[in-house]
Write a protein that holds these residues in place. Structure first.
Motif: not given
Length: 135
Positions: A3, A46-48, A65, A84, A87
């Motif tokens: 994260h 896919g990482e937040q 994301e 990015f 989300v």
């Protein structure tokens, strides 16, 4: 999955601007700090990522994301971009003051490395900030 937290001045690029970019997202640029660059290079699709309003607001206001991993900013320059997409917003923005007041976040980079524009966030810190933000 890791994260992260990225900072932007709302007068330059705000959460609303990020949301308006839609599903196609937008490149994150302007980062000219070696540590921040290394953090961007470590990001995976896919990482937040927490979206933080700096200078005005001083709060985590949303989650984005990673949709495209690092790539060169300009030929011949050492800096990179990461794309990015928005989300979701935090129902309740989490202010810097609230983060500093939470003892379990005392070691968070937002507190210890305040000026760094791209920061790692531990799983525990992520969960706490999400809970503080109403998620």
């Amino acid at each position: 999955m890791a994260h992260w937290l990225v900072k932007s001045e709302p007068s330059v690029w705000s959460w609303d601007d990020q949301v308006a970019a839609g599903a196609k997202g937008t490149p994150w640029d302007g980062v000219k700090n070696h540590t921040a660059k290394l953090n961007m290079m470590a990001m995976k699709a896919g990482e937040q990522v927490f979206f933080y309003h700096s200078n005005e607001g001083l709060a985590v206001v949303g989650i984005v994301e990673v949709i495209k991993e690092h790539y060169p900013w300009k030929p011949g320059e050492p800096w990179v971009l990461v794309d990015f997409k928005a989300v979701k917003p935090l129902p309740k923005p989490v202010t810097l003051a609230a983060v500093k007041a939470e003892p379990s976040l005392a070691k968070m980079s937002l507190v210890t490395s305040f000026r760094l524009s791209v920061q790692p966030v531990s799983d525990a810190e992520w969960e706490i900030v999400c809970r503080m933000g109403g998620l």
